[in-house]
Scaffold this motif. Structure first.
Motif, PDB file in Angstrom:
ATOM      1  N   ILE A 137      33.365  43.540  32.524  1.00 44.68           N
ATOM      2  CA  ILE A 137      34.031  43.030  31.321  1.00 44.68           C
ATOM      3  C   ILE A 137      33.039  43.115  30.169  1.00 44.68           C
ATOM      4  O   ILE A 137      32.058  42.369  30.125  1.00 44.68           O
ATOM      5  N   ASP A 176      31.823  42.108  40.641  1.00 47.70           N
ATOM      6  CA  ASP A 176      32.917  42.383  39.716  1.00 47.70           C
ATOM      7  C   ASP A 176      34.060  41.398  39.911  1.00 47.70           C
ATOM      8  O   ASP A 176      34.662  40.904  38.948  1.00 47.70           O
ATOM      9  N   SER A 180      35.599  38.532  37.308  1.00 48.61           N
ATOM     10  CA  SER A 180      37.027  38.475  36.996  1.00 48.61           C
ATOM     11  C   SER A 180      37.549  37.047  37.128  1.00 48.61           C
ATOM     12  O   SER A 180      38.317  36.564  36.294  1.00 48.61           O
ATOM     13  N   GLU A 183      36.102  34.761  34.290  1.00 46.13           N
ATOM     14  CA  GLU A 183      36.731  34.992  32.989  1.00 46.13           C
ATOM     15  C   GLU A 183      38.139  34.399  32.932  1.00 46.13           C
ATOM     16  O   GLU A 183      38.750  34.342  31.868  1.00 46.13           O
ATOM     17  N   ARG A 193      46.949  42.055  39.528  1.00 40.35           N
ATOM     18  CA  ARG A 193      45.949  41.997  38.457  1.00 40.35           C
ATOM     19  C   ARG A 193      44.551  42.257  39.020  1.00 40.35           C
ATOM     20  O   ARG A 193      43.749  42.982  38.414  1.00 40.35           O
ATOM     21  N   LEU A 194      44.254  41.681  40.181  1.00 35.94           N
ATOM     22  CA  LEU A 194      42.953  41.917  40.795  1.00 35.94           C
ATOM     23  C   LEU A 194      42.799  43.383  41.188  1.00 35.94           C
ATOM     24  O   LEU A 194      41.700  43.941  41.118  1.00 35.94           O
ATOM     25  N   LEU A 197      41.766  45.244  38.122  1.00 34.66           N
ATOM     26  CA  LEU A 197      40.369  44.988  37.785  1.00 34.66           C
ATOM     27  C   LEU A 197      39.415  45.702  38.729  1.00 34.66           C
ATOM     28  O   LEU A 197      38.257  45.929  38.388  1.00 34.66           O
ATOM     29  N   SER A 198      39.873  46.060  39.930  1.00 36.32           N
ATOM     30  CA  SER A 198      38.996  46.633  40.950  1.00 36.32           C
ATOM     31  C   SER A 198      39.127  48.133  41.096  1.00 36.32           C
ATOM     32  O   SER A 198      38.337  48.747  41.802  1.00 36.32           O
TER      33      SER A 198
END
Length: 248
Positions: A137, A176, A180, A183, A193-194, A197-198
């Motif tokens: 991020i 990471d 996440s 945040e 969503r995860l 992000l991954s």
């Protein structure tokens, strides 16, 4: 060639990649491909050569084959992860889901099933290095630390310190995932969503691989937190980081 961003984050030097592969032809091909694209590459045909190379110098990433003479790459992955947070990409002809899940469970950051193209290899290597050096991020890097329940994450060093002052080793994917959650504290984050992000770290991310990563991270946090569950499972919805997060 590597982007300027990756090179600058690696202190303006080519990343050092260790290739652990027993097939002579593939070992030469991987070495040549990496060197022609701006990396430094060291090749090891077996576990003893790998350990010798790792004692002689630090590496930024390890490409690790599963089927090696006298050793199993998954066992080597487990042993490496006990002592180091160096990113690991497993390379193997055994590409079924259970092998990928086991590799992630043991601490690998990505998994490339054979056969693969040079473009795919380079893309995954760059993605893992980018995530390792830049963090997941961008706006979080401007701050120096995040604190929660006595824990501290040093964003510049990508280091996690327990309430007792011990530094806890995290793989790149675990780090990471933690960021996440930090945040988005005290909010439910769904698996989709995860996954988003991954995906730049885990090209073959799935619901199961996310569950594995959450389980690994939760275990490391609870081992140092007296069993307190900092990551809660919300049935049918996803996960929630339960602690309050402060920015330092």
């Amino acid at each position: 060639m590597l982007s300027n961003g990756v090179l600058s984050d690696l202190q303006d030097r080519p990343p050092e990649i260790l290739i652990v592969e027993d097939d002579p032809g593939l070992r030469v091909l991987l070495t040549r491909t990496l060197r022609e694209n701006g990396f430094r590459a060291t090749a090891a045909p077996a576990a003893p050569d790998m350990w010798r190379a790792m004692k002689e110098q630090p590496f930024d990433l390890v490409l690790l084959d599963i089927m090696l003479p006298g050793a199993n790459g998954l066992d080597l992955c487990r042993t490496i992860r006990r002592n180091s947070a160096v990113p690991i990409i497993i390379v193997s002809a055994r590409g079924d889901e259970m092998d990928r899940i086991l590799g992630l469970e043991l601490g690998a950051d990505d998994y490339i099933p054979k056969p693969f193209s040079n473009k795919e290899l380079l893309a995954r290597v760059r993605a893992v290095l980018r995530r390792t050096t830049n963090g997941p991020i961008e706006h979080a890097v401007a701050r120096e630390a995040l604190q929660f329940a006595g824990w501290t994450v040093d964003l510049r060093r990508r280091a996690l310190t327990s309430p007792e002052g011990a530094e806890v080793e995290l793989s790149g994917a675990e780090y990471d995932l933690l960021i996440s959650f930090l945040e988005n504290p005290q909010r439910i984050i769904g698996r989709e969503r995860l996954l988003e992000l991954s995906r730049t770290r885990l090209a073959e991310a799935s619901d199961r691989s996310i569950d594995v990563l959450v389980s690994r991270l939760r275990r490391k946090l609870s081992d140092q937190a007296g069993g307190r569950a900092l990551i809660r499972t919300v049935r049918g919805a996803g996960y929630m980081f339960s602690a309050k997060v402060e920015r330092a």
